[in-house]
Design an enzyme around this catalytic site. Structure first.
Site, PDB file in Angstrom:
ATOM      1  N   HIS A  18       0.690  -1.209  -0.045  1.00  0.00           N
ATOM      2  CA  HIS A  18       0.034   0.019  -0.023  1.00  0.00           C
ATOM      3  C   HIS A  18       0.923   1.326   0.010  1.00  0.00           C
ATOM      4  CE1 HIS A  18      -2.844  -2.976   2.323  1.00  0.00           C
ATOM      5  NE2 HIS A  18      -3.505  -2.535   1.145  1.00  0.00           N
ATOM      6  N   LYS A  42     -17.780  -6.171   8.651  1.00  0.00           N
ATOM      7  CA  LYS A  42     -16.490  -7.041   8.501  1.00  0.00           C
ATOM      8  C   LYS A  42     -15.716  -6.457   9.859  1.00  0.00           C
ATOM      9  CE  LYS A  42     -13.279  -7.046   4.853  1.00  0.00           C
ATOM     10  NZ  LYS A  42     -12.730  -6.576   3.515  1.00  0.00           N
ATOM     11  N   ARG A  91      -2.179  -6.131  -8.360  1.00  0.00           N
ATOM     12  CA  ARG A  91      -1.139  -7.119  -8.329  1.00  0.00           C
ATOM     13  C   ARG A  91      -1.068  -8.267  -9.378  1.00  0.00           C
ATOM     14  NH1 ARG A  91      -2.940  -7.723  -1.974  1.00  0.00           N
ATOM     15  NH2 ARG A  91      -4.822  -7.769  -3.366  1.00  0.00           N
ATOM     16  N   SER A 129      -2.710  -8.309   2.926  1.00  0.00           N
ATOM     17  CA  SER A 129      -2.983  -8.333   4.409  1.00  0.00           C
ATOM     18  C   SER A 129      -3.539  -9.477   5.061  1.00  0.00           C
ATOM     19  CB  SER A 129      -4.289  -7.087   4.417  1.00  0.00           C
ATOM     20  OG  SER A 129      -3.713  -5.701   3.802  1.00  0.00           O
TER      21      SER A 129
HETATM   22  P1  ADP Z   1      -9.819  -4.119  -0.132  1.00  0.00           P
HETATM   23  O1  ADP Z   1     -10.365  -4.328   1.348  1.00  0.00           O
HETATM   24  O2  ADP Z   1     -10.589  -3.167  -0.787  1.00  0.00           O
HETATM   25  O3  ADP Z   1      -9.297  -5.469  -0.749  1.00  0.00           O
HETATM   26  P2  ADP Z   1      -6.857  -3.637   0.685  1.00  0.00           P
HETATM   27  O4  ADP Z   1      -6.824  -2.878   2.029  1.00  0.00           O
HETATM   28  O5  ADP Z   1      -6.607  -4.957   0.509  1.00  0.00           O
HETATM   29  O6  ADP Z   1      -8.470  -3.430   0.089  1.00  0.00           O
HETATM   30  O7  ADP Z   1      -6.217  -2.968  -0.617  1.00  0.00           O
HETATM   31  C1  ADP Z   1      -6.388  -1.474  -1.203  1.00  0.00           C
HETATM   32  C2  ADP Z   1      -5.618  -1.428  -2.475  1.00  0.00           C
HETATM   33  O8  ADP Z   1      -4.303  -1.773  -2.408  1.00  0.00           O
HETATM   34  C3  ADP Z   1      -6.194  -2.443  -3.498  1.00  0.00           C
HETATM   35  O9  ADP Z   1      -6.175  -1.652  -4.580  1.00  0.00           O
HETATM   36  C4  ADP Z   1      -5.282  -3.601  -3.714  1.00  0.00           C
HETATM   37  O10 ADP Z   1      -5.084  -4.197  -4.647  1.00  0.00           O
HETATM   38  C5  ADP Z   1      -3.851  -2.711  -3.353  1.00  0.00           C
HETATM   39  N1  ADP Z   1      -2.884  -3.477  -2.596  1.00  0.00           N
HETATM   40  C6  ADP Z   1      -3.027  -4.294  -1.630  1.00  0.00           C
HETATM   41  N2  ADP Z   1      -1.810  -5.191  -1.449  1.00  0.00           N
HETATM   42  C7  ADP Z   1      -0.876  -4.540  -2.492  1.00  0.00           C
HETATM   43  C8  ADP Z   1       0.569  -4.879  -3.070  1.00  0.00           C
HETATM   44  N3  ADP Z   1       1.061  -5.679  -2.159  1.00  0.00           N
HETATM   45  N4  ADP Z   1       0.816  -3.993  -3.912  1.00  0.00           N
HETATM   46  C9  ADP Z   1       0.167  -3.235  -4.566  1.00  0.00           C
HETATM   47  N5  ADP Z   1      -1.016  -2.820  -4.332  1.00  0.00           N
HETATM   48  C10 ADP Z   1      -1.556  -3.625  -3.207  1.00  0.00           C
END
Ligand code: ADP
Length: 150
Positions: A18, A42, A91, A129
């Site tokens: 992120h 959630k 990703r 995450s």
């Molecule tokens: P959500 O709950 O909407 O899935 P996340 O908190 O998991 O949200 O992620 C928010 C954004 O960050 C999304 O666009 C996701 O694709 C991106 N993201 C998560 N992990 C990575 C990573 N390792 N590299 C690049 N982008 C990421």
């Protein structure tokens, strides 16, 4: 007009992946709002307040980045703060399939809203995450996947 982008997510937790998206998007926007979705249905693993503090700590030296919580639809939240862009990371093709329909729905809800995608840095593409939570839950060390220490 100011170019304001919202990076919406659960950020449970906010990872190096992120952070990388935010840092790489800095030259593209005047402001980036990291928006933590407060989806009460959630259950979070890392409490909202805790994660908010950690994200603030991560970007304390970057005046273009701010952190906000929001409830409800991202498109409505973006409109309410005058943001005209949604920022998301991609990703892999699974992310693409999902993001493709979400971004079209967001533009239907708010026609002025464009989604900007940045492709993940290869070294960070395996970070998610869900995996960080799982490792942490069973006592593993996760600090090298995060931009702050737990
Ligand atoms: P959500 O709950 O909407 O899935 P996340 O908190 O998991 O949200 O992620 C928010 C954004 O960050 C999304 O666009 C996701 O694709 C991106 N993201 C998560 N992990 C990575 C990573 N390792 N590299 C690049 N982008 C990421």
């Amino acid at each position: 007009m100011k170019r304001i982008a919202v990076l919406p997510g659960s950020f449970d937790p906010f990872t190096l992946g992120h952070q990388d998206i935010v840092v790489r998007a800095l030259p593209l926007f005047d402001e980036i709002v990291v928006a933590i979705g407060d989806n009460s249905a959630k259950n979070r693993y890392f409490p909202m307040e805790f994660m908010e503090e950690k994200i603030k700590e991560t970007f304390h030296a970057e005046p273009k980045v701010s952190i906000q919580r929001f409830k409800g639809l991202t498109a409505h939240f973006a409109l309410s703060i005058g943001a005209n862009y949604i920022l998301r990371g991609l990703r892999n093709t699974t992310d693409f399939e999902y993001e493709n329909s979400i971004s079209q729905a967001n533009r239907m809800l708010n026609p002025g809203l464009e989604t900007v995608f940045l492709i993940t840095s290869p070294s960070l593409s395996a970070i998610r995450s869900t995996i960080v939570r799982e490792i942490h839950k069973y006592g593993g060390q996760v600090n090298e996947l995060l931009p702050y220490s737990l």
